[in-house]
Design an enzyme around this catalytic site. Sequence first.
Site, PDB file in Angstrom:
ATOM      1  N   ASP A  69       2.387   6.740   7.279  1.00 57.93           N
ATOM      2  CA  ASP A  69       1.652   7.006   6.048  1.00 57.93           C
ATOM      3  C   ASP A  69       0.145   7.032   6.310  1.00 57.93           C
ATOM      4  OD1 ASP A  69       1.994   7.167   3.096  1.00 57.93           O
ATOM      5  OD2 ASP A  69       0.781   5.347   3.096  1.00 57.93           O
TER       6      ASP A  69
ATOM      7  N   GLU B   7       1.069  11.444   8.765  1.00 59.00           N
ATOM      8  CA  GLU B   7       0.646  12.118   7.534  1.00 59.00           C
ATOM      9  C   GLU B   7      -0.860  12.334   7.601  1.00 59.00           C
ATOM     10  OE1 GLU B   7       0.534  11.676   2.674  1.00 59.00           O
ATOM     11  OE2 GLU B   7       0.172   9.945   3.938  1.00 59.00           O
TER      12      GLU B   7
END
Length: 546
Positions: free
Chosen positions: A214, A277
């Site tokens: 993330d 990401e």
Amino acid sequence: MEAPIKAPTPGAGGCGTAWWQSGTVYQIYPRSFQDTDGDGVGDLRGITARLDYLAWLGVDAVWISPFYRSPMADFGYDVADYCAVDPLFGTLADFDALISEAHRRKLKVILDFVPNHSSIAHPWFTESRASRMSAKRDWYIWRDPGPDGGPPNNWLSNFGGPAWTRDEATGQYYYHAFLPEQPDLNWRNPEVRAAMHDALRFWLARGVDGFRVDVIWHLIKDEGFRDNPQNPDFQPHQAGINRFHQVYSCDRPEVLDIIAGMRAVLRAYGERVLIGEIYLPIERLVTYYGPGLTGADLPFNFQLIQTPWRAEAVAALVAEYEAALPEGGWPNWVLGNHDQPRIAARVGEAQARIAAMLLLTLRGTPTLYYGDEIGLGHVPVPPERAQDPWGRNEPGHGRDPERTPMQWEDAPNAGFTAGTPWLPLTGDANRRNVDELRDDSRSILTLYRRLLSLRRDHSALSVGAWRGLALPPDLAAEVFAYERIADGETLRIVLNFSNQEWSVPLDEGGPWQILLSTHSGRAGDRVERQLRLEPDEGVILGPPGR
Ligand code: GLC
């Protein structure tokens, strides 16, 4: 730092590529995939129950958004224990069953790892905030107030408002790139790195095949905490975070070292994948492969989401990305995820089929977002049912419409739950569901399945080279054409981004045969010099007689 890799890692099958290069990833948002206990929220057992569907569809790996213990302020992206399953989703035993059932079906399992911030409820943060002298004080980012007594600098939260929250007890501010309930960890602290590496090892030892990390470009902040510069092009309709260019709060050079550290942890377990990401322009994005390819195996490429849906723009994007990749860097493409409006909502139903063909025929690992294969579009969510905290802070930016339940069959709540679903379904859920679409030769689900099967059958599509084709200017404005080449086979893909009919000259390489069209009934047709394309039609051409 590990030795640079110049060529793709050889795969177990000896085909010269790793599974994460030739395969296709399918993202599951676990709250919305399948509920088995009637609480209206999906769970791990539900995912296990649907693995046969994923094997039938023809994907190779699932990436599951977070299911760790969490107060769910950001629906699991606020982790209170990196090594536990939240009871809402099940137990560790459920996870172990999921992974063994997935592996039995030759499906890889990728977890979502959220190392930039924990939950405010994580015991590390409780200890950190307890006192300035706490042994874990430096595990998070604490600063004295600025000269005016306000926040230490001008950094903003990605979810609206300042990125600093004052802690009354100790008189300092802590930094949170997202919600105040998501304090950022301090990755400059070696103890934090070690604890996070241990969390990775916990899951690697349980057999996970990789991680999607993330907001990986956020992990390290400017050491001097300098103010971000103003963005003179800021428009009021944009989210507040865009008032400033995020120059000092993320994408700092030291992050590559952190990523190399994580990659080294994964490599000790064999062929595991690290996906990052990253929302950055291409020239910055490709630096995340790292020096000597020591960075992310797949820095997520969201450019298709951000580029206007026009043939010329997409063609230019693909060429630019291909040219920017470092030697040995493996490309990847994404059409949608749990943070972005659904592709069918953005480009419409007809073009969603072109998007499917594009995603699954470009060079590089494709990531499919659950529900796109049944053409889920924008699902209106009435204000009283809104869930996403971002949408509550900044109206208009809510991500609920792309997180609605998967639709399985013509049954109450489309078979997703026996209870009340946490978000609504589409109005046509009795028809737009897996059961109804799977035997319909014209459905988008059938198209996805055929594309996935073709990709498996033709190495030209899964791992072959890519070459853009020049078209006359009037055509190039509306049609995107390219070739994929491997093992002596050339396939040609021609995609009509317009709702007009076009005739495309095929001056070399023919004759051809249509292997697959987004429109039914044309597969097997031979094409000589001119390819007639229906409005919104895409075709894959191959050598005749296969
Ligand atoms: C990532 C996630 C998003 C989440 C945010 C904060 O962008 O994809 O859903 O809200 O990080 O963790």
